[in-house]
Design a protein around this motif. Structure first.
Motif, short mmCIF file in Angstrom:
data_model
loop_
_atom_site.label_atom_id
_atom_site.label_comp_id
_atom_site.label_asym_id
_atom_site.label_seq_id
_atom_site.Cartn_x
_atom_site.Cartn_y
_atom_site.Cartn_z
N PHE A 64 55.33 144.34 44.42
CA PHE A 64 55.80 145.72 44.62
C PHE A 64 54.64 146.66 44.93
O PHE A 64 54.85 147.75 45.47
N ARG A 65 53.42 146.24 44.59
CA ARG A 65 52.24 147.08 44.84
C ARG A 65 51.49 146.60 46.08
O ARG A 65 50.40 147.10 46.37
N HIS A 66 52.08 145.65 46.83
CA HIS A 66 51.40 145.10 48.00
C HIS A 66 52.17 145.40 49.29
O HIS A 66 53.37 145.68 49.27
N ARG A 67 51.44 145.31 50.38
CA ARG A 67 52.05 145.40 51.71
C ARG A 67 52.50 143.98 52.11
O ARG A 67 51.69 143.05 52.09
N CYS A 68 53.76 143.85 52.48
CA CYS A 68 54.31 142.53 52.81
C CYS A 68 54.97 142.56 54.19
O CYS A 68 55.45 143.61 54.65
N ILE A 69 54.98 141.43 54.83
CA ILE A 69 55.65 141.29 56.12
C ILE A 69 57.12 141.00 55.84
O ILE A 69 57.46 139.95 55.29
N ALA B 9 50.65 138.56 62.23
CA ALA B 9 50.45 139.79 61.45
C ALA B 9 49.64 139.52 60.19
O ALA B 9 48.75 140.31 59.81
N VAL B 10 49.91 138.40 59.52
CA VAL B 10 49.17 138.06 58.30
C VAL B 10 47.72 137.72 58.63
O VAL B 10 46.79 138.15 57.93
N LEU B 11 47.50 136.96 59.69
CA LEU B 11 46.13 136.64 60.10
C LEU B 11 45.32 137.89 60.42
O LEU B 11 44.11 137.93 60.21
N GLU B 12 46.00 138.92 60.92
CA GLU B 12 45.33 140.17 61.25
C GLU B 12 45.13 141.07 60.05
O GLU B 12 44.63 142.20 60.17
N GLY B 13 45.54 140.60 58.86
CA GLY B 13 45.30 141.37 57.64
C GLY B 13 46.30 142.48 57.37
O GLY B 13 46.03 143.37 56.55
N ILE B 14 47.46 142.45 58.03
CA ILE B 14 48.45 143.51 57.85
C ILE B 14 49.11 143.45 56.48
O ILE B 14 49.47 144.47 55.89
N GLY B 15 49.25 142.24 55.94
CA GLY B 15 49.89 142.12 54.63
C GLY B 15 50.11 140.68 54.25
O GLY B 15 49.63 139.74 54.91
N LEU B 16 50.83 140.48 53.16
CA LEU B 16 51.20 139.15 52.68
C LEU B 16 52.40 138.64 53.45
O LEU B 16 53.27 139.41 53.87
N GLY B 17 52.48 137.32 53.63
CA GLY B 17 53.61 136.73 54.33
C GLY B 17 54.21 135.57 53.55
O GLY B 17 53.53 134.91 52.76
N PHE B 18 55.49 135.36 53.78
CA PHE B 18 56.26 134.30 53.10
C PHE B 18 56.69 133.30 54.17
O PHE B 18 57.40 133.64 55.10
N PHE B 19 56.25 132.04 54.05
CA PHE B 19 56.47 131.04 55.09
C PHE B 19 56.94 129.72 54.50
O PHE B 19 56.77 129.46 53.30
N MET B 20 57.48 128.89 55.37
CA MET B 20 57.58 127.47 55.04
C MET B 20 56.16 126.92 55.13
O MET B 20 55.41 127.24 56.05
N GLU B 21 55.79 126.10 54.17
CA GLU B 21 54.40 125.62 54.09
C GLU B 21 53.88 125.01 55.39
O GLU B 21 52.72 125.29 55.78
N PRO B 22 54.66 124.19 56.12
CA PRO B 22 54.10 123.59 57.34
C PRO B 22 53.66 124.62 58.38
O PRO B 22 52.76 124.34 59.18
N ASP B 23 54.26 125.82 58.36
CA ASP B 23 53.93 126.83 59.37
C ASP B 23 52.52 127.38 59.19
O ASP B 23 51.94 127.92 60.15
N VAL B 24 51.97 127.27 57.99
CA VAL B 24 50.64 127.86 57.75
C VAL B 24 49.69 126.85 57.10
O VAL B 24 48.59 127.23 56.67
N ARG B 25 50.08 125.58 57.06
CA ARG B 25 49.23 124.57 56.40
C ARG B 25 47.85 124.50 57.04
O ARG B 25 46.82 124.45 56.36
N GLY B 26 47.82 124.50 58.37
CA GLY B 26 46.53 124.43 59.06
C GLY B 26 45.65 125.62 58.78
O GLY B 26 44.43 125.49 58.63
N ASP B 27 46.25 126.82 58.68
CA ASP B 27 45.47 128.04 58.40
C ASP B 27 44.90 128.00 56.99
O ASP B 27 43.78 128.46 56.75
N ILE B 28 45.69 127.48 56.04
CA ILE B 28 45.21 127.38 54.65
C ILE B 28 44.04 126.40 54.59
O ILE B 28 43.00 126.67 53.97
N GLU B 29 44.20 125.24 55.22
CA GLU B 29 43.15 124.22 55.19
C GLU B 29 41.86 124.71 55.87
O GLU B 29 40.75 124.35 55.46
N ALA B 30 42.01 125.55 56.90
CA ALA B 30 40.85 126.06 57.62
C ALA B 30 40.24 127.29 56.97
O ALA B 30 39.18 127.76 57.40
N GLY B 31 40.89 127.85 55.94
CA GLY B 31 40.37 129.03 55.27
C GLY B 31 40.72 130.34 55.94
O GLY B 31 40.26 131.40 55.51
N ARG B 32 41.53 130.28 56.99
CA ARG B 32 41.94 131.52 57.66
C ARG B 32 42.92 132.31 56.81
O ARG B 32 42.99 133.53 56.89
#
Length: 300
Positions: free
Chosen positions: A188-193, A233-256
């Motif tokens: 509630f205190r964060h910016r979310c997509i 939008a999340v990669l650009e730092g606009i806010g937090l995002g809620f995804f299915m894990e496969p959609d962002v698995r590569g970004d998590i592993e790469a540290g993005r």
């Protein structure tokens, strides 16, 4: 009531080709008596004589000649269609239509769909992605891919991989500036997509942990209806995002992107390929099912 069949028409065409009941009977593996009876029965049904018969010769009447000229091409087309249908049982060909959602399509594309096309180049696969759950039979699809808990009970289902999970992520820059949420209520205190569902409603983020459930109607600067746009939008730092894990698995592993609230996102149901039970499935359909089972075993 007598209704002429393809064999009756074949008999007429054979007699016309051979100008002989005996020759036609030999060609079709019938007795001469049966051949004569078949033609006579058809003539009686039509109410017209197709052949002039003498003890020495057989020839078409004018009506018979016109009948043969019209029937022969049509019968050839029918035989061709039947042969084509049989060929589909022998070698995968034609089209398969699959209905799924975008995340699942990305999960199955390389190991299942593209591998299938490499093995069976005469088949065209039409993949339709959409968020809504459709009746695959009513809408002309051969297969559907959805989470196991969404598969209709009257369908045959093949699990395609490990159980799915959600992932809440943010860029390192965002977390450095706004801090890391520790429990769902911190959102509630964060910016979310925000995410708009196919029916137009806004998706509420759902969390579970040790019997506790939290359903959060997040707020934020932007609302999107496609995961790939939310990821940007999340990669650009606009806010937090809620995804299915496969959609962002590569970004998590790469540290993005950095995952948060992981202990609040337990395993979900597996992805399943599903289809209605059917007899006389085409070779293309049978081969796709076989490969799906192969993929399922490899991922166990």
């Amino acid at each position: 009531m007598y209704q002429p069949g393809l064999n009756d028409l074949d008999a007429v065409l054979a007699v016309a080709r051979r100008s002989s009941f005996r020759g036609a009977a030999l060609e079709l593996g019938m007795s001469t008596t049966a051949m004569s009876s078949t033609v006579a029965k058809l003539e009686a049904h039509l109410g017209v004589r197709l052949f002039n018969r003498t003890t020495r010769s057989v020839s078409l009447t004018d009506a018979g000649r016109a009948f043969v000229e019209q029937v022969a091409p049509g019968l050839e087309d029918i035989r061709g269609a039947m042969d084509a249908a049989r060929a589909q049982q022998a070698k995968p060909s034609g089209m398969l239509r699959i209905n799924t959602f975008a995340t699942a399509a990305r999960e199955i594309l390389a190991p299942l769909v593209l591998e299938y096309l490499r093995r069976h180049p005469d088949v065209h696969v039409d993949v339709v992605t959409e968020g809504r759950l459709v009746d695959v039979v009513a809408e002309g699809f051969d297969f559907g891919v959805r989470m196991a808990n969404l598969v209709p009970t009257d369908m045959i289902a093949i699990p395609l991989g490990e159980p799915q999970r959600h992932a809440i992520v943010a860029s390192p820059a965002y977390l450095k500036k706004h801090g890391r949420p520790r429990v769902p209520s911190d959102l509630f205190r964060h910016r979310c997509i925000r995410v708009r569902l196919p029916n137009g409603s806004l998706f509420r983020w759902e969390f579970r942990k040790r019997g506790q459930t939290a359903l959060i109607d997040v707020t934020g600067p932007i609302t999107l209806d496609e995961a790939s746009l939310s990821r940007i939008a999340v990669l650009e730092g606009i806010g937090l995002g809620f995804f299915m894990e496969p959609d962002v698995r590569g970004d998590i592993e790469a540290g993005r992107l950095v995952r948060v609230l992981e202990d609040w996102t337990p395993e979900l149901a597996r992805l399943c390929l599903y289809y209605p039970g059917r007899r006389n499935s085409s070779a293309a359909h049978t081969a796709f099912v076989a490969l799906a089972r192969e993929v399922a075993v490899a991922r166990q």
